[in-house]
Write an enzyme that holds these catalytic residues in place. Structure first.
Site, PDB file in Angstrom:
ATOM      1  N   ASP A  33       0.853  -1.192   0.000  1.00  0.00           N
ATOM      2  CA  ASP A  33       0.000   0.000   0.000  1.00  0.00           C
ATOM      3  C   ASP A  33       0.891   1.245   0.000  1.00  0.00           C
ATOM      4  O   ASP A  33       1.893   1.318   0.704  1.00  0.00           O
ATOM      5  CB  ASP A  33      -0.918   0.003   1.234  1.00  0.00           C
ATOM      6  CG  ASP A  33      -2.050   1.011   1.106  1.00  0.00           C
ATOM      7  OD1 ASP A  33      -3.214   0.588   0.974  1.00  0.00           O
ATOM      8  OD2 ASP A  33      -1.771   2.241   1.132  1.00  0.00           O
ATOM      9  N   ILE A  34       0.479   2.233  -0.768  1.00  0.00           N
ATOM     10  CA  ILE A  34       1.287   3.445  -0.926  1.00  0.00           C
ATOM     11  C   ILE A  34       1.255   4.311   0.340  1.00  0.00           C
ATOM     12  O   ILE A  34       2.180   5.095   0.577  1.00  0.00           O
ATOM     13  CB  ILE A  34       0.796   4.221  -2.180  1.00  0.00           C
ATOM     14  CG1 ILE A  34       1.912   5.051  -2.783  1.00  0.00           C
ATOM     15  CG2 ILE A  34      -0.424   5.064  -1.910  1.00  0.00           C
ATOM     16  CD1 ILE A  34       1.595   5.542  -4.194  1.00  0.00           C
ATOM     17  N   ASN A  89     -12.924  -3.043   2.501  1.00  0.00           N
ATOM     18  CA  ASN A  89     -13.883  -1.951   2.591  1.00  0.00           C
ATOM     19  C   ASN A  89     -14.823  -2.003   1.399  1.00  0.00           C
ATOM     20  O   ASN A  89     -14.375  -2.187   0.261  1.00  0.00           O
ATOM     21  CB  ASN A  89     -13.148  -0.609   2.602  1.00  0.00           C
ATOM     22  CG  ASN A  89     -12.297  -0.424   3.844  1.00  0.00           C
ATOM     23  OD1 ASN A  89     -12.670  -0.893   4.923  1.00  0.00           O
ATOM     24  ND2 ASN A  89     -11.177   0.244   3.704  1.00  0.00           N
ATOM     25  N   GLN A  96     -14.760   2.815   1.300  1.00  0.00           N
ATOM     26  CA  GLN A  96     -13.994   2.359   0.134  1.00  0.00           C
ATOM     27  C   GLN A  96     -13.583   3.559  -0.706  1.00  0.00           C
ATOM     28  O   GLN A  96     -14.424   4.386  -1.063  1.00  0.00           O
ATOM     29  CB  GLN A  96     -14.841   1.388  -0.703  1.00  0.00           C
ATOM     30  CG  GLN A  96     -14.056   0.791  -1.867  1.00  0.00           C
ATOM     31  CD  GLN A  96     -14.857  -0.222  -2.674  1.00  0.00           C
ATOM     32  OE1 GLN A  96     -16.060  -0.430  -2.439  1.00  0.00           O
ATOM     33  NE2 GLN A  96     -14.197  -0.859  -3.630  1.00  0.00           N
ATOM     34  N   HIS A 102     -10.271  -5.040  -3.173  1.00  0.00           N
ATOM     35  CA  HIS A 102      -8.934  -5.310  -2.630  1.00  0.00           C
ATOM     36  C   HIS A 102      -9.048  -5.682  -1.171  1.00  0.00           C
ATOM     37  O   HIS A 102      -9.912  -5.172  -0.464  1.00  0.00           O
ATOM     38  CB  HIS A 102      -8.011  -4.097  -2.808  1.00  0.00           C
ATOM     39  CG  HIS A 102      -8.585  -2.816  -2.289  1.00  0.00           C
ATOM     40  ND1 HIS A 102      -9.485  -2.068  -3.008  1.00  0.00           N
ATOM     41  CD2 HIS A 102      -8.408  -2.160  -1.125  1.00  0.00           C
ATOM     42  CE1 HIS A 102      -9.840  -0.996  -2.305  1.00  0.00           C
ATOM     43  NE2 HIS A 102      -9.203  -1.034  -1.142  1.00  0.00           N
ATOM     44  N   HIS A 104      -6.954  -5.492   2.275  1.00  0.00           N
ATOM     45  CA  HIS A 104      -5.798  -4.993   3.013  1.00  0.00           C
ATOM     46  C   HIS A 104      -5.302  -6.117   3.921  1.00  0.00           C
ATOM     47  O   HIS A 104      -6.109  -6.780   4.585  1.00  0.00           O
ATOM     48  CB  HIS A 104      -6.197  -3.825   3.924  1.00  0.00           C
ATOM     49  CG  HIS A 104      -6.727  -2.617   3.220  1.00  0.00           C
ATOM     50  ND1 HIS A 104      -5.977  -1.478   3.019  1.00  0.00           N
ATOM     51  CD2 HIS A 104      -7.944  -2.355   2.679  1.00  0.00           C
ATOM     52  CE1 HIS A 104      -6.709  -0.559   2.396  1.00  0.00           C
ATOM     53  NE2 HIS A 104      -7.911  -1.067   2.176  1.00  0.00           N
TER      54      HIS A 104
HETATM   55  P1  AMP Z   1      -9.815   1.635   0.432  1.00  0.00           P
HETATM   56  O1  AMP Z   1     -10.217   2.743   1.336  1.00  0.00           O
HETATM   57  O2  AMP Z   1     -10.017   0.277   1.058  1.00  0.00           O
HETATM   58  O3  AMP Z   1     -10.443   1.742  -0.939  1.00  0.00           O
HETATM   59  O4  AMP Z   1      -8.254   1.750   0.295  1.00  0.00           O
HETATM   60  C1  AMP Z   1      -7.571   2.044  -0.882  1.00  0.00           C
HETATM   61  C2  AMP Z   1      -6.107   1.882  -0.562  1.00  0.00           C
HETATM   62  O5  AMP Z   1      -5.378   1.947  -1.763  1.00  0.00           O
HETATM   63  C3  AMP Z   1      -5.551   2.965   0.365  1.00  0.00           C
HETATM   64  O6  AMP Z   1      -4.983   2.340   1.526  1.00  0.00           O
HETATM   65  C4  AMP Z   1      -4.484   3.644  -0.491  1.00  0.00           C
HETATM   66  O7  AMP Z   1      -3.356   4.032   0.239  1.00  0.00           O
HETATM   67  C5  AMP Z   1      -4.153   2.575  -1.504  1.00  0.00           C
HETATM   68  N1  AMP Z   1      -3.640   3.047  -2.787  1.00  0.00           N
HETATM   69  C6  AMP Z   1      -4.184   3.980  -3.584  1.00  0.00           C
HETATM   70  N2  AMP Z   1      -3.449   4.142  -4.706  1.00  0.00           N
HETATM   71  C7  AMP Z   1      -2.410   3.279  -4.602  1.00  0.00           C
HETATM   72  C8  AMP Z   1      -1.293   2.973  -5.432  1.00  0.00           C
HETATM   73  N3  AMP Z   1      -1.080   3.581  -6.610  1.00  0.00           N
HETATM   74  N4  AMP Z   1      -0.415   2.027  -4.998  1.00  0.00           N
HETATM   75  C9  AMP Z   1      -0.600   1.400  -3.825  1.00  0.00           C
HETATM   76  N5  AMP Z   1      -1.639   1.639  -2.998  1.00  0.00           N
HETATM   77  C10 AMP Z   1      -2.521   2.568  -3.372  1.00  0.00           C
END
Ligand code: AMP
Ligand code: ZN
Length: 115
Positions: A33-34, A89, A96, A102, A104
Site C-alpha cells: 500500500d502506498i 472496505n 472504500q 482489494h 488490506h
Molecule cells: P480503500 O479505502 O479500502 O479503498 O483503500 C484504498 C487503498 O489503496 C488505500 O490504503 C491507499 O493508500 C491505496 N492506494 C491507492 N493508490 C495506490 C497505489 N497507486 N499504490 C498502492 N496503494 C494505493
C-alpha cells in the site's frame, strides 16, 4: 479478463502504473500500500475488475478463498509472525476509496499509524 480503463488498480495490473509487487499469479496481484497503516501493509487484488463485494458473484468464491489463503503465507514471507489484520472496505459507508476490490493485509510490531 475484464478491466476498467479508468481504474487505478486495473492500471497497476496492466503495468501502466508502478507498484511494489509482493505476489503475482494468473488471477491475483499483491503489492505494498502506498500509504501504509502498519509496518507491513499490502493489498491483495483480483486481476479482473470487480468493483467491490456488492458486485461479487458465487463464481468468485474460490478466488476470494485463495486471497484469504495467501494472506498468512505472504505475511510470513514479509517477516510478520505475530498476527495481522485483514480488511475489505465496501462502498461509501464502508470507506472504500478505490473501486476495484482489494483486501488490506496489515501486520508488524505496534504501534501502527492507523488501525
Ligand atoms: P480503500 O479505502 O479500502 O479503498 O483503500 C484504498 C487503498 O489503496 C488505500 O490504503 C491507499 O493508500 C491505496 N492506494 C491507492 N493508490 C495506490 C497505489 N497507486 N499504490 C498502492 N496503494 C494505493
Ligand atoms: Zn479495476
Amino acid at each position: 479478463m475484464s478491466a476498467d480503463p479508468n481504474c487505478i488498480f486495473c492500471k497497476i495490473v496492466a503495468g501502466q502504473i508502478p507498484c511494489k509487487k509482493v505476489y503475482e499469479d494468473e488471477e491475483l496481484l499483491g503489492f505494498h500500500d502506498i500509504h501504509p497503516w502498519a509496518p507491513v501493509h499490502i493489498l491483495l487484488i483480483p486481476k479482473q475488475h470487480i468493483a467491490n463485494l456488492y458486485d461479487a458473484q458465487a463464481e468468485h468464491n474460490a478466488l476470494f478463498g485463495r486471497m484469504l489463503g495467501l494472506a498468512p503465507r505472504l505475511m510470513r514471507e514479509l517477516g510478520v509472525e505475530n498476527g495481522f489484520r485483514t480488511l475489505i472496505n465496501t462502498g461509501a459507508d464502508g470507506m472504500q476509496e478505490v473501486y476495484h476490490l482489494h483486501m488490506h493485509v496489515m501486520g508488524g510490531p505496534r504501534p501502527w499509524s492507523k488501525g
